[in-house]
Motif scaffolding. Structure first.
Motif, PDB file in Angstrom:
ATOM      1  N   MET A  65       0.887  -1.021   0.177  1.00  0.00           N
ATOM      2  CA  MET A  65       0.067   0.104   0.031  1.00  0.00           C
ATOM      3  C   MET A  65       0.887   1.115  -0.031  1.00  0.00           C
ATOM      4  O   MET A  65       1.878   1.383   0.996  1.00  0.00           O
ATOM      5  CB  MET A  65      -0.847   0.185   1.299  1.00  0.00           C
ATOM      6  N   ALA A  66       0.720   2.119  -0.846  1.00  0.00           N
ATOM      7  CA  ALA A  66       1.496   3.288  -1.099  1.00  0.00           C
ATOM      8  C   ALA A  66       1.696   4.174   0.215  1.00  0.00           C
ATOM      9  O   ALA A  66       2.511   4.704   0.427  1.00  0.00           O
ATOM     10  CB  ALA A  66       1.075   3.937  -2.350  1.00  0.00           C
ATOM     11  N   CYS A  67       0.336   4.497   0.659  1.00  0.00           N
ATOM     12  CA  CYS A  67       0.476   5.268   1.784  1.00  0.00           C
ATOM     13  C   CYS A  67       1.098   4.717   3.327  1.00  0.00           C
ATOM     14  O   CYS A  67       1.188   5.402   4.121  1.00  0.00           O
ATOM     15  CB  CYS A  67      -1.135   5.557   2.022  1.00  0.00           C
ATOM     16  N   LEU A  68       1.463   3.538   3.221  1.00  0.00           N
ATOM     17  CA  LEU A  68       2.026   2.785   4.257  1.00  0.00           C
ATOM     18  C   LEU A  68       3.380   2.547   4.026  1.00  0.00           C
ATOM     19  O   LEU A  68       3.977   1.979   4.792  1.00  0.00           O
ATOM     20  CB  LEU A  68       1.315   1.628   4.869  1.00  0.00           C
ATOM     21  N   THR A  69       4.175   2.911   2.789  1.00  0.00           N
ATOM     22  CA  THR A  69       5.232   2.614   2.291  1.00  0.00           C
ATOM     23  C   THR A  69       6.180   3.757   2.279  1.00  0.00           C
ATOM     24  O   THR A  69       5.921   4.508   1.669  1.00  0.00           O
ATOM     25  CB  THR A  69       5.078   1.927   0.921  1.00  0.00           C
ATOM     26  N   PRO A  70       7.396   3.685   2.968  1.00  0.00           N
ATOM     27  CA  PRO A  70       8.202   4.811   3.294  1.00  0.00           C
ATOM     28  C   PRO A  70       8.960   5.037   1.659  1.00  0.00           C
ATOM     29  O   PRO A  70       9.217   4.161   0.948  1.00  0.00           O
ATOM     30  CB  PRO A  70       9.308   4.331   3.995  1.00  0.00           C
ATOM     31  N   ALA A  71       8.936   6.241   1.165  1.00  0.00           N
ATOM     32  CA  ALA A  71       9.470   6.374  -0.184  1.00  0.00           C
ATOM     33  C   ALA A  71      10.950   6.290  -0.481  1.00  0.00           C
ATOM     34  O   ALA A  71      11.403   6.272  -1.458  1.00  0.00           O
ATOM     35  CB  ALA A  71       8.879   7.919  -0.971  1.00  0.00           C
ATOM     36  N   ASP A  72      11.606   6.670   0.815  1.00  0.00           N
ATOM     37  CA  ASP A  72      13.174   6.650   0.740  1.00  0.00           C
ATOM     38  C   ASP A  72      13.502   5.585  -0.049  1.00  0.00           C
ATOM     39  O   ASP A  72      13.540   4.159   0.379  1.00  0.00           O
ATOM     40  CB  ASP A  72      13.611   6.950   2.081  1.00  0.00           C
ATOM     41  N   GLY A  73      14.207   5.598  -1.187  1.00  0.00           N
ATOM     42  CA  GLY A  73      14.933   4.430  -1.730  1.00  0.00           C
ATOM     43  C   GLY A  73      14.076   3.148  -2.330  1.00  0.00           C
ATOM     44  O   GLY A  73      14.566   2.267  -2.930  1.00  0.00           O
ATOM     45  N   ALA A  74      12.755   3.574  -2.327  1.00  0.00           N
ATOM     46  CA  ALA A  74      11.873   2.484  -2.907  1.00  0.00           C
ATOM     47  C   ALA A  74      12.048   2.518  -4.404  1.00  0.00           C
ATOM     48  O   ALA A  74      12.152   3.223  -5.261  1.00  0.00           O
ATOM     49  CB  ALA A  74      10.419   2.824  -2.368  1.00  0.00           C
ATOM     50  N   ARG A  75      11.810   1.236  -4.981  1.00  0.00           N
ATOM     51  CA  ARG A  75      11.653   0.807  -6.249  1.00  0.00           C
ATOM     52  C   ARG A  75      10.357   0.224  -6.614  1.00  0.00           C
ATOM     53  O   ARG A  75       9.851  -0.547  -5.852  1.00  0.00           O
ATOM     54  CB  ARG A  75      12.561  -0.072  -6.834  1.00  0.00           C
ATOM     55  N   LEU A  76       9.400   0.870  -7.198  1.00  0.00           N
ATOM     56  CA  LEU A  76       7.994   0.599  -7.506  1.00  0.00           C
ATOM     57  C   LEU A  76       7.523   0.719  -8.906  1.00  0.00           C
ATOM     58  O   LEU A  76       8.001   1.359  -9.721  1.00  0.00           O
ATOM     59  CB  LEU A  76       7.304   1.109  -6.303  1.00  0.00           C
ATOM     60  N   SER A  77       6.308   0.133  -9.120  1.00  0.00           N
ATOM     61  CA  SER A  77       5.736   0.349 -10.258  1.00  0.00           C
ATOM     62  C   SER A  77       3.942   0.618 -10.085  1.00  0.00           C
ATOM     63  O   SER A  77       3.448  -0.244  -9.033  1.00  0.00           O
ATOM     64  CB  SER A  77       5.609  -0.578 -11.210  1.00  0.00           C
ATOM     65  N   ILE A  78       3.446   1.776 -10.383  1.00  0.00           N
ATOM     66  CA  ILE A  78       2.236   2.094 -10.564  1.00  0.00           C
ATOM     67  C   ILE A  78       1.372   1.389 -11.668  1.00  0.00           C
ATOM     68  O   ILE A  78       0.130   1.092 -11.500  1.00  0.00           O
ATOM     69  CB  ILE A  78       1.723   3.591 -10.528  1.00  0.00           C
ATOM     70  N   ALA A  79       2.051   1.159 -12.752  1.00  0.00           N
ATOM     71  CA  ALA A  79       1.537   0.827 -13.854  1.00  0.00           C
ATOM     72  C   ALA A  79       1.627  -0.628 -14.192  1.00  0.00           C
ATOM     73  O   ALA A  79       0.989  -1.191 -14.912  1.00  0.00           O
ATOM     74  CB  ALA A  79       2.176   1.323 -15.463  1.00  0.00           C
TER      75      ALA A  79
END
Length: 913
Positions: A65-79
């Motif tokens: 869940m994006a709202c519960l995941t720290p953004a620092d250094g994260a690698r992710l995909s929305i698409a």
């Protein structure tokens, strides 16, 4: 800054942000429901799912869940297709029980659920079984309840309980049967309940006042505006249709009100549509006021002014700067009266001297919300400046978050912060004559008479700096409290001291100044907030002017014989005797106002003034920030801004050279030149000639409908839109939707039709708008530290057979304009007198019995507009002995509260002679 990789592209984002916050700040479209920038994360809706990868070699990833995941250094995909499918299925689950009643839903066209449903690609409804249904509740005159539309995002209870401190709205049951409401039908108790309308992403909570004259949201004509119901200066978006004001929404201003409004500011707009409105000029003939044309009224007013031996102009702290300045030009600076109640003008002058002389800066609401130690001296801010109370509550809420960080709990995990620190209270100290709605988050409260509260403030200043004057004869317990407060303020990084004018005490203002100045002496950048009573109190104070007493003298002794009253009811400002003296001493009375009052009915000429929704003008809030409200719609008939009426009178008398103003910019330029302390008003808004790019900014949405059909009963031809020479706004739907912040009244972006569209206009979600906050600060403290105030009042001593009357304020009822809204009037109390139980026993009265007072020095008795002048007794244990509280401004009362000592002249049980 931190690094974040989304769909193979690397971004820089704010350190500590969660992925959802970061993605939205980057302008990416990621759907969500339960998250809100002001409320933080809770992970209830699961709609913001994204695919997270461990590193560049991870091709499988996992859903988070994006709202519960720290953004620092994260690698992710929305698409990622799995994430997209998951988000689409979440919407499908939520919509299984939704009634799909968009065509009849009040939220239609401005619904976050509609936006997110389209964004996730859920376009086919397959559920064919009976739906869950609820019974709705009555929640009061402001909020309509439709629980069948609920998607269990928990935003409502999180705002109402966690953010605003309310206790009577809860979540009941569990799973997909969760019910958000009260334990029983009834009026929502929070002063901020109206924010549920904008916080709710569906149509569960909607504006009941709009429902009474409903119009589709895209058909409302809007303009940027400023609330006129207190001195905070919250930014608003009023909406009009068919010449009627239909609703008011919050307009985001990072430095002032942020995302929210109080209920008085949101729902108190109905005075614009009131039956008491003056909509055409009136002349007195044969003892009665009769409607006439504007030319006839101006001709008579000009004749009066030409023959006059002198003019006294009484301005108003609820009127715009431009209107007061025009009246000052008409009467002359020496006979211009600010129009504040006796004593209030003296307190306002003292407050301005303190704010401009000392090193302590007047804070914005955002500054107050960041304070880490607060001392409130005398002011019940929930009732006099409600949004200040909300800001102070957030200052307390932030303290546990800072402590939680030391415990290793991430700040973005709001739920864990609340759970770990639920019993923590921040260093908020409140000293008032009676209990307040902020007491539940205060570290310590102190109840006393105004002079004793001031003595506490002087003692705190002394504890901070030995050069400050001592408070003699201080009890040991109070001295210990002063030391505790001083220690908390001295240890803080952003200490705040707050007082105000509501109790009518100079000593309170002086004590607050001493505390703030002592903190500055110790090297702390202390802030000092002095709450003013009305929307332009500080503006009139900066403009200067005489007192009502001086007006009486000028009329009695022949220096003037004509009274021009601008947007002011003298019977609210002065006691009935002074008001009668003013009106009785004047040979001629000209009134300019938008509401019929006890003053206008005594006038010889009455000119219809525009309200804030029908004209433009500048107000100065208690921070000292000059802000512009813009015309929402053009009024019909002769109604126009007060300054234009004054200009027309000057021109009609042959003094056109004194008023060469054709536009608002013309009068602002002269105002800035003639009154140096108001020079910044010309910088408060962009110039009227601004075009973006090459076009005026529309007041109507691009979806606006019925421009021709609206007037089909009058003419089949579409009329030419009104011309607006005072602003860069147009009465049109054509034009750009990306104006400067001061001119933005609609926040819309493709795919974002709800209030959440504001994300697209912020430099960072929850941060300032692109281009900065609207308005211009006019008050900045001087360098250096002035001398401390040294007149410490003696201790309060109760008197036998007498009571000290202190004013009590009510958010609903005490303010003059909002009480004309039926819902506000419904919640306003009846006039009463509050007594400590022991004082009531001594007088032999109980709750509901009647008391009447007279001033102890033989002055006038406390009067009501109706009845015998007796007030019903209300027992209030939080009041100190020897002090009686009487609400001010309530309908049915006349004049300001008689301050000082009073004696009881009559006590009887209700219903007995």
């Amino acid at each position: 800054m931190a690094k974040l990789t989304i769909d193979g592209k690397e971004y820089e984002v704010s350190a500590g942000a969660n992925v959802l916050h970061a993605a939205l700040s980057l302008g990416l479209d990621l759907p969500y429901f339960c998250w809100h920038p002001a409320l933080g994360s809770v992970g209830a809706c699961r709609l913001c799912a994204v695919k997270q990868f461990r590193d560049a070699s991870d091709t499988r990833g996992r859903l988070v869940m994006a709202c519960l995941t720290p953004a620092d250094g994260a690698r992710l995909s929305i698409a990622d297709e799995e994430a997209r499918t998951f988000r689409r299925s979440v919407i499908e689950w939520l919509m299984a029980n939704h009634p799909h009643d968009c065509p009849v839903c009040d939220e239609g066209g401005e619904c976050h659920l509609q936006d997110m449903t389209l964004m996730t690609g859920h376009t086919r409804r397959e559920y064919r079984f009976p739906k869950r249904t609820y019974r709705n509740q009555y929640l009061g005159p402001f909020i309509n309840h439709e629980m069948n539309r609920c998607i269990q995002c928990y935003r409502c209870v999180r705002f109402y309980g966690d953010y605003a401190g309310g206790h009577d709205l809860q979540a009941f049951a569990s799973r997909d049967r969760v019910y958000f409401g009260r334990h029983a039908p009834g009026v929502l108790e929070s002063e901020f309940s109206g924010n549920l309308v904008e916080v709710c992403p569906t149509g569960v909570f909607t504006d009941k006042t709009l429902k009474q004259h409903y119009t589709r949201k895209w058909d409302l004509q809007t303009a940027p505006s400023v609330c006129v119901h207190c001195a905070v200066g919250c930014n608003t978006i009023p909406g009009e249709r068919y010449g009627t004001l239909r609703r008011v929404r919050s307009r985001y201003n990072h430095e002032v009100n942020g995302y929210f409004l109080c209920d008085r500011g949101r729902f108190g707009y109905e005075f614009v549509n009131s039956e008491r409105r003056i909509r055409q000029p009136l002349l007195r003939r044969d003892g009665a006021l009769v409607p006439v044309s504007a030319d006839e009224a101006l001709e008579r007013a000009a004749a009066i002014l030409r023959e006059s031996a002198g003019v006294v102009g009484i301005g108003s702290p609820r009127a715009a700067l431009e209107a007061n300045f025009a009246l000052r030009r008409l009467a002359g600076p020496e006979r211009f009266i600010g129009g504040m109640s006796p004593g209030e003008d003296r307190l306002v002058a003292l407050a301005l001297r303190i704010l401009r002389a000392g090193p302590a800066r007047s804070p914005s609401l955002a500054d107050m919300g960041r304070a880490d130690a607060v001392l409130v001296l005398g002011e019940d801010v929930t009732n006099t400046a409600p949004m200040v109370a909300l800001a102070l509550r957030q200052a307390v809420r932030r303290q546990p978050m800072q402590i939680a960080q030391r415990l290793g709990i991430p700040e973005w995990n709001d739920a864990a912060v609340r759970e770990a620190m639920q019993d923590q209270r921040g260093p908020l100290f409140i000293a008032t004559p009676a209990a307040t709605r902020l007491d539940d988050v205060a570290a310590h409260t102190y109840r006393a008479a105004p002079d004793d509260i001031a003595r506490l403030g002087f003692a705190v200043a002394r504890a901070l700096d030995d050069a400050a004057p001592p408070a003699p004869d201080l009890p040991d317990a109070l001295r210990a409290l002063a030391d505790q407060i001083a220690h908390a303020l001295a240890a803080a990084e952003r200490p705040l001291v707050l007082a105000g004018i509501s109790l009518g005490s100079e000593a309170l203002l002086q004590a607050a100044a001493n505390v703030a100045w002592a903190l500055c002496q110790g090297g702390r950048p202390a802030e000092l907030c002095l709450v003013a009573p009305e929307c332009n109190t500080l503006g009139v104070g900066l403009l200067g002017g005489g007192t009502l007493g001086a007006a009486v003298e000028a009329l009695r002794f022949g220096a003037a014989d004509t009274l021009v009253v601008l947007e002011n009811d003298l019977f609210r400002r002065a006691d009935p005797a002074m008001a009668e003296a003013l009106l009785g001493a004047a040979k001629h009375i000209i009134a300019i106002d938008h509401l019929e009052s006890a003053t206008t009915v005594r006038a010889e000429v009455v000119l219809p003034a525009a309200t804030f929704a029908e004209g433009d003008g500048t107000l100065v809030n208690m921070e000292g920030r000059a802000q512009r409200f813009f015309q929402v719609f053009a009024p019909e008939g002769a109604v126009q801004e007060s300054w234009r009426w004054v200009r027309d009178m000057l021109c009609a008398t042959g003094r056109g050279a004194d008023a060469p103003w054709m536009t608002l910019e013309d009068i602002d330029a002269e105002l800035a030149s003639e009154v140096p302390q108001l020079a910044g008003v010309t910088e408060a808004v962009p110039p009227a000639g601004l075009r973006v790019p090459g076009a005026k900014i529309p007041r109507q949405l691009h979806r606006y409908s019925g421009r021709t059909a609206m007037r089909a009963n009058i003419s089949v031809h579409e009329p030419k839109p009104p011309e607006d020479r005072d602003s860069p706004l147009a009465f049109s739907m054509e034009g750009p939707f990306a104006p400067p912040p001061a001119l933005a009244s609609e926040f819309w972006s493709p795919g974002w039709n709800s209030a959440q569209a504001i994300n697209k206009f912020q430099s960072e979600v929850g941060g300032p708008l692109h281009g900065g906050a609207p308005g211009r600060r006019l008050i900045e403290p001087a360098a250096g530290t002035p001398s401390y105030f040294r007149d410490v009042p003696p201790p309060f001593a109760p008197r036998e057979h007498e009571l000290l009357l202190v004013p009590l304020h009510h958010i609903f009822g005490s303010e003059e304009l909002s009480v004309l809204t039926p819902g506000v009037a419904e919640l306003a109390p009846q006039p009463y007198v509050a007594l400590h139980p022991a004082d009531a026993d001594e007088l032999g009265v109980a709750g509901g019995d009647l008391l009447a007072f007279a001033a102890a020095d033989g002055g006038a008795a406390l009067r009501l507009e109706r009845g015998e002048g007796a007030l019903a007794v209300r027992i209030l244990p939080s009041l100190p002995r020897g002090v009686a509280g009487v609400p001010v401004g309530l309908p049915g009362t006349a004049g300001p509260l008689p301050a000082g000592w009073c004696r009881v002249i009559q006590a009887r049980a209700r219903g007995h002679a």
